[in-house]
Design an enzyme around this catalytic site. Structure first.
Site, PDB file in Angstrom:
ATOM      1  N   ASP A   1      -0.835   8.837   7.731  1.00 25.49           N
ATOM      2  CA  ASP A   1      -0.119   9.231   6.823  1.00 25.49           C
ATOM      3  C   ASP A   1      -0.306  10.954   6.710  1.00 25.49           C
ATOM      4  O   ASP A   1       0.599  11.523   7.259  1.00 25.49           O
ATOM      5  CB  ASP A   1      -0.173   8.597   5.381  1.00 25.49           C
ATOM      6  CG  ASP A   1       0.593   8.998   4.119  1.00 25.49           C
ATOM      7  OD1 ASP A   1       1.480   9.630   4.602  1.00 25.49           O
ATOM      8  OD2 ASP A   1       0.338   8.650   3.288  1.00 25.49           O
TER       9      ASP A   1
ATOM     10  N   ASP B   1      -5.178   1.829   1.507  1.00 26.41           N
ATOM     11  CA  ASP B   1      -4.657   3.420   1.713  1.00 26.41           C
ATOM     12  C   ASP B   1      -5.978   4.014   1.240  1.00 26.41           C
ATOM     13  O   ASP B   1      -6.222   4.205  -0.253  1.00 26.41           O
ATOM     14  CB  ASP B   1      -3.315   3.888   1.057  1.00 26.41           C
ATOM     15  CG  ASP B   1      -3.277   5.287   1.491  1.00 26.41           C
ATOM     16  OD1 ASP B   1      -4.057   5.809   1.946  1.00 26.41           O
ATOM     17  OD2 ASP B   1      -2.357   5.656   0.824  1.00 26.41           O
TER      18      ASP B   1
ATOM     19  N   LYS C   1      -5.059   1.001  -3.294  1.00 32.66           N
ATOM     20  CA  LYS C   1      -5.500   2.474  -2.907  1.00 32.66           C
ATOM     21  C   LYS C   1      -6.922   2.156  -3.239  1.00 32.66           C
ATOM     22  O   LYS C   1      -7.685   1.626  -4.248  1.00 32.66           O
ATOM     23  CB  LYS C   1      -5.027   3.384  -4.174  1.00 32.66           C
ATOM     24  CG  LYS C   1      -3.743   3.630  -3.881  1.00 32.66           C
ATOM     25  CD  LYS C   1      -3.367   4.562  -2.771  1.00 32.66           C
ATOM     26  CE  LYS C   1      -1.912   5.189  -2.764  1.00 32.66           C
ATOM     27  NZ  LYS C   1      -1.698   5.950  -1.778  1.00 32.66           N
TER      28      LYS C   1
ATOM     29  N   ASP D   1       8.129   1.953  -3.724  1.00 36.16           N
ATOM     30  CA  ASP D   1       8.125   1.556  -5.067  1.00 36.16           C
ATOM     31  C   ASP D   1       7.998   2.461  -6.016  1.00 36.16           C
ATOM     32  O   ASP D   1       7.936   2.010  -7.296  1.00 36.16           O
ATOM     33  CB  ASP D   1       6.679   0.573  -5.324  1.00 36.16           C
ATOM     34  CG  ASP D   1       5.587   1.486  -4.815  1.00 36.16           C
ATOM     35  OD1 ASP D   1       5.337   2.485  -4.126  1.00 36.16           O
ATOM     36  OD2 ASP D   1       4.266   1.128  -5.335  1.00 36.16           O
TER      37      ASP D   1
ATOM     38  N   LYS E   1       7.444  10.472   5.504  1.00 39.74           N
ATOM     39  CA  LYS E   1       7.908  10.695   4.082  1.00 39.74           C
ATOM     40  C   LYS E   1       8.795  11.765   4.314  1.00 39.74           C
ATOM     41  O   LYS E   1       8.377  12.879   4.910  1.00 39.74           O
ATOM     42  CB  LYS E   1       6.786  10.887   3.393  1.00 39.74           C
ATOM     43  CG  LYS E   1       5.992   9.640   2.933  1.00 39.74           C
ATOM     44  CD  LYS E   1       4.649   9.987   2.082  1.00 39.74           C
ATOM     45  CE  LYS E   1       3.617   8.741   1.847  1.00 39.74           C
ATOM     46  NZ  LYS E   1       2.280   9.221   1.299  1.00 39.74           N
TER      47      LYS E   1
ATOM     48  N   GLU F   1      -4.365   2.620   6.090  1.00 37.06           N
ATOM     49  CA  GLU F   1      -3.851   3.964   6.123  1.00 37.06           C
ATOM     50  C   GLU F   1      -4.756   4.897   5.709  1.00 37.06           C
ATOM     51  O   GLU F   1      -5.438   5.067   4.945  1.00 37.06           O
ATOM     52  CB  GLU F   1      -2.709   3.681   4.969  1.00 37.06           C
ATOM     53  CG  GLU F   1      -1.783   4.937   4.826  1.00 37.06           C
ATOM     54  CD  GLU F   1      -0.541   4.978   3.894  1.00 37.06           C
ATOM     55  OE1 GLU F   1      -0.505   3.422   3.675  1.00 37.06           O
ATOM     56  OE2 GLU F   1      -0.251   5.867   3.489  1.00 37.06           O
TER      57      GLU F   1
ATOM     58  N   LYS G   1      -0.102  -2.687  -1.490  1.00 29.87           N
ATOM     59  CA  LYS G   1      -0.554  -1.596  -1.068  1.00 29.87           C
ATOM     60  C   LYS G   1      -1.861  -1.075  -1.910  1.00 29.87           C
ATOM     61  O   LYS G   1      -1.774  -0.730  -3.210  1.00 29.87           O
ATOM     62  CB  LYS G   1       0.238  -0.522  -0.926  1.00 29.87           C
ATOM     63  CG  LYS G   1      -0.311   0.745  -0.510  1.00 29.87           C
ATOM     64  CD  LYS G   1       0.696   1.707   0.200  1.00 29.87           C
ATOM     65  CE  LYS G   1       0.231   3.149   0.195  1.00 29.87           C
ATOM     66  NZ  LYS G   1       1.056   3.976   0.998  1.00 29.87           N
TER      67      LYS G   1
END
Ligand SMILES: [Mg+2]
Length: 372
Positions: A252, A199, A172, A331, A276, A227, A170
């Protein structure tokens, strides 16, 4: 003490303790940089002595909560709602009381909600995933996050993660869309066989998002999803990006409740939802978001803040219990240079193996020094 403790959950104590965990390296996104996780470990105790565990981290930039505010909410309105309620009350009654205790404060509520779920499943004598209708043997493969940095540093981090067995990365991005392309190129060149999730953490405007995603496709870098490319407030902009590109777009920051999920599904603003616990206030709302997504035919990812292992374990049990949650981004605990509290799951390569023990699978902790 009542003779039949299984008739509802009677809460006799709500307590918390400060948590501090240094990160092995800074966690950098388009919105913030974190070097240390600070938060709370929470316990609720039932009338038969069963103890449930929960946790939360301070995320001022995301939920607006600090350790002080979480402590005030947990030991104030939330504890009051749990101990002043009817003597016999089921899990749903208790978690609804937590949700209704005050507005906002979703991380604090999630910590207590998770502790209630853990106590409930422990009393049932089954792992939480099973109590929620799932199975601890469900395959849970997590990605590994590559924080925002210079292209060479991101490439090095990607190689290291790939060598550790994480084949889904993933990445960033989101600080400057032109530089972002250089960052992703460097990462892709370093680990060409990895799969990528991007993301942007709201860092692009809609037109830039479309431009960079198309440029990435032109560069033949395959993407699993992108994302939250744009502001959480701009659902129309999110929908325009979703309509303009083939790559699945995931919401998100824009999805914090079942109502948000319904609105995103109804308007076609995203193809995937990121759930989340700290954003939505706990397991009940997380399952409800997944239900809405399931009805709309949208898959979900389960993610987490940089937060203690207890929170990550709870999210993993939710993932193992809901068919709409097919993507895992858990993670965080691997970033924290602190073993305690141990338990919950084992990570082998990129796979989370849930322990087949009642609740979340954490052992008893010393209550000494815990605040009530
Ligand atoms: Mg995100």
């Amino acid at each position: 003490m009542p003779d039949s403790p299984t008739h509802g959950l009677t809460i006799t104590d709500v307590r918390s303790r400060d948590y501090r965990g240094r990160l092995t390296h800074p966690f950098v996104t388009a919105r913030r940089s974190v070097e240390e996780v600070i938060g709370l470990l929470v316990e609720v105790e039932l009338d038969d002595g069963t103890v449930g565990h929960g946790s939360a981290a301070e995320t001022l930039a995301v939920t607006g909560e600090s350790v002080e505010s979480m402590r005030a909410v947990i030991h104030g309105p939330v504890a009051e709602a749990l101990t002043a309620g009817p003597v016999a009350c089921g899990l749903r009654g208790r978690t609804d009381a937590v949700a209704a205790a005050c507005t906002g404060n979703t991380s604090a509520k999630a910590a207590v909600d998770v502790a209630l779920h853990d106590a409930w499943a422990r009393r049932l004598g089954v792992p939480l995933a099973e109590a929620l209708g799932g199975d601890t043997s469900t395959l849970l493969r997590t990605d590994m996050t590559i924080g925002l940095a210079a292209p060479e540093a991101m490439a090095r981090a990607a190689v290291s993660a790939f060598e550790d067995g994480f084949t889904v990365l993933k990445v960033k991005l989101g600080r400057d869309w032109r530089a972002d392309l250089d960052r992703l190129r460097a990462v892709h060149d370093a680990v060409p066989d990895a799969e990528f999730r991007l993301d942007a953490n709201q860092g692009w405007d809609p037109k830039s998002a479309v431009r960079i995603i198309r440029a990435i496709q032109d560069a033949h870098i395959p993407l699993q999803l992108v994302e939250q490319p744009v502001s959480k407030h701009d659902l129309r902009g999110l929908a325009s990006v979703t309509a303009a590109v083939d790559v699945p777009i995931m919401a998100d920051e824009a999805v914090n409740s079942p109502r948000d999920a319904f609105e995103i599904a109804r308007s076609g603003a995203a193809d995937v939802l990121n759930i989340k616990l700290a954003k939505c206030g706990g397991i009940g709302h997380a399952m409800a978001i997944a239900d809405v997504a399931h009805a709309a035919g949208l898959p979900c990812m389960i993610g987490a803040m940089m937060e203690p292992r207890v929170s990550i374990t709870a999210a993993a049990h939710v993932a193992a219990a809901h068919p709409a949650i097919t993507l895992v981004d858990l993670d965080s605990a691997e970033w924290i240079d602190e073993p305690a509290p141990a338990g919950g799951y084992a990570l082998r390569g990129d796979r989370l193996h849930l322990s087949h023990t009642p609740g979340l699978g954490f052992g008893p902790t010393a209550t000494e020094g815990m605040e009530r």
